[in-house]
Design an enzyme around this catalytic site. Structure first.
Site, PDB file in Angstrom:
ATOM      1  N   LYS A   1     151.109  28.511  13.588  1.00 33.25           N
ATOM      2  CA  LYS A   1     149.665  28.649  12.779  1.00 33.25           C
ATOM      3  C   LYS A   1     149.220  30.603  13.009  1.00 33.25           C
ATOM      4  CE  LYS A   1     144.588  28.354  15.159  1.00 33.25           C
ATOM      5  NZ  LYS A   1     144.039  27.859  16.065  1.00 33.25           N
TER       6      LYS A   1
ATOM      7  N   SER B   1     140.417  25.837  14.794  1.00 30.57           N
ATOM      8  CA  SER B   1     140.838  27.420  14.052  1.00 30.57           C
ATOM      9  C   SER B   1     142.074  26.880  13.396  1.00 30.57           C
ATOM     10  CB  SER B   1     140.442  28.442  14.668  1.00 30.57           C
ATOM     11  OG  SER B   1     141.957  28.322  16.136  1.00 30.57           O
TER      12      SER B   1
ATOM     13  N   SER C   1     139.594  23.902  19.318  1.00 31.45           N
ATOM     14  CA  SER C   1     140.330  24.457  18.054  1.00 31.45           C
ATOM     15  C   SER C   1     141.256  23.299  17.575  1.00 31.45           C
ATOM     16  CB  SER C   1     140.627  25.827  18.013  1.00 31.45           C
ATOM     17  OG  SER C   1     139.367  26.861  17.989  1.00 31.45           O
TER      18      SER C   1
END
Length: 480
Positions: free
Chosen positions: A81, A157, A181
């Site tokens: 990520k 996220s 997230s």
């Protein structure tokens, strides 16, 4: 040059991460072939989704020579990520224009463990700027689309990771969670998303973040991949602030063991009084009925938490770490961040953090410790507690706008995630499973919350639900 056949692509897209690792170890396919299949699928599917924002194909090909042959995930393509995690030589921008061009100077401890498990870094996944959104729409890299319908959010996220895994670009990808997230995009994209117990995985070289509220883990398509990834990643380093107990057996083994009769609580009532979609309610009630049929003791119990107060307390504490982070990253960027180099919501967070006094910050931290005890004590009677993951189906793109300069207005729109952030405040593990689908074909997650340190029970029950309420036969329209 490796020839990528249709059979190879089929093998790649229909295997979970453990299966791929087994294929490589058995010599049925080489790590190079698996990597080229991943590249083919990413190049074919990603233009529709914008989930992979850095394609690190040459780095991945170079890494193949160092992959441990007997590792559980030997040669399995992986996405990191684009937020905080450091892999030496890979981009480290946090989806922020201020950091564009920064490369990670070192490996984090998590990346070292990812490499040791056999994963091959094929790219980095999209994330909102600095991670502070539950939709992935950064100005720097653009919108990540949901694989099930392009006009709704993939979540955030970790939206890029969840979209990529749901679309079979990779079987497993890194995700992180400070207020939902991991679980938000897992619900929106129809994948498995575990937020582990506080301190389960070290965040070294960072010392602490949000007092154990932030977690780095993964999203996957199968429960067993999640369990095996936990085996690869778990463990504190000497001196870490939080050190939950570790079971004597591997989580992969424990995940395959059918649990005895459990005390299961559930709720469909948001603890802040906000509205909830009828399909989110149906998802939890359906799951509760399945568990009752399987012989577990199931009862409805609403949380006593005043979630509106808790959210205000949590979001008043978190800006200080954000402001400190931007100050620390200035050494990599070469100059301090300016208002023009970040999105308005990010700038508002930085300014809020800079303005907070040390005394106010300590008082907020202590208030959160009290809330942690309150949340854990409230659920102490249950082995597992069920909630909706989100209160609504995936929202239209643009619903969360980091162009909002008023931080209080921006934070007030997060009510969809009201069932998630309490378990960042408390040390309890929480897992979103894709157990329900809306009438219009969108995934709806159900959250399972466990006792502190007891991922084993969550994973074992999740394995049962995976069998009873399977989701693997669904393929998103991007593959049509």
């Amino acid at each position: 040059m490796t020839t990528v056949t249709d059979d190879l692509v089929m093998l790649y897209t229909t295997s979970d991460a453990l299966q791929l690792g087994e294929h490589v170890r058995n010599g049925e396919v080489s790590a190079a072939e698996v990597l080229e299949a991943a590249i083919t699928v990413i190049d074919r599917v990603n233009p529709q989704l914008n989930a992979v924002i850095h394609k690190l194909y040459d780095m991945a090909r170079a890494q193949l020579a160092t992959v441990p042959e007997n590792a559980p995930f030997a040669g399995v393509p992986f996405l990191l990520k684009e937020l905080a995690s450091m892999w030496k030589g890979a981009p480290l921008t946090n989806s922020c224009a201020w950091m564009k061009g920064v490369l990670s100077p070192i490996d984090s401890e998590a990346s070292r463990r990812i490499k040791a498990a056999g994963f091959v870094l094929v790219g980095k996944s999209n994330a909102p700027e600095n991670g502070w959104s539950i939709s992935t729409e950064p100005k720097l890299y653009g919108v990540t689309h949901n694989p099930w319908r392009a006009d709704v959010t993939a979540g955030g996220s970790s939206g890029g990771s969840a979209a990529a895994v749901a679309a079979h670009m990779v079987p497993l990808a890194e995700a992180s969670d400070g207020a939902g997230s991991i679980r938000v995009p897992a619900s929106n994209c129809g994948v498995v998303g575990l937020k582990p117990s506080r301190g389960r995985i070290t965040i070294a070289p960072f010392g602490d973040y949000w007092y154990g509220g932030a977690h780095f883990f993964c999203v996957s398509r199968t429960v067993r991949d999640t369990a095996a990834y936990l085996d690869a990643m778990a463990g504190a380093l000497p001196g870490d602030a939080y050190t939950p107990p570790t079971p004597a057996e591997p989580w992969l083994t424990l995940a395959g063991r059918v649990p005895k009769k459990l005390r299961v609580g559930f709720t469909v009532t948001p603890p802040d009084g906000s509205p909830i979609d009828s399909e989110a309610v149906a998802a939890v009630r359906k799951t509760a009925h399945v568990l009752e049929r399987l012989g577990h003791d199931v009862s409805e119990k609403n949380m006593v938490l005043d979630a509106a107060v808790a959210w205000k307390t949590y979001t008043s504490m978190t800006p200080v770490d954000t402001a400190a982070g931007f100050e620390n990253f200035a050494t990599l960027v070469g100059h301090p961040v300016t208002k023009e180099e970040v999105e308005p919501a990010t700038w508002a967070v930085i300014q809020r953090g800079r303005a907070q006094s040390a005394v106010e910050h300590v008082n907020l931290m202590n208030a959160l410790r009290g809330l942690s005890r309150e949340i854990a004590a409230d659920l102490l009677a249950y082995d597992v507690y069920l909630t909706p993951t989100l209160t609504h189906k995936p929202r239209p793109l643009g619903h969360w706008d980091m162009g909002e300069p008023d931080l209080d207005v921006y934070n007030a729109k997060w009510t969809d995630a009201v069932f998630m952030f309490p378990f960042n405040i408390a040390p309890l593990p929480a897992l979103s499973l894709p157990l329900h689908w809306s009438l219009d074909g969108l995934p709806i997650g159900v959250q399972l919350v466990g006792r502190a340190g007891d991922e084993a029970t969550l994973l074992a029950l999740a394995t049962v639900l995976e069998r009873e309420m399977p989701w693997h036969d669904r393929l998103p329209p991007v593959h049509a």
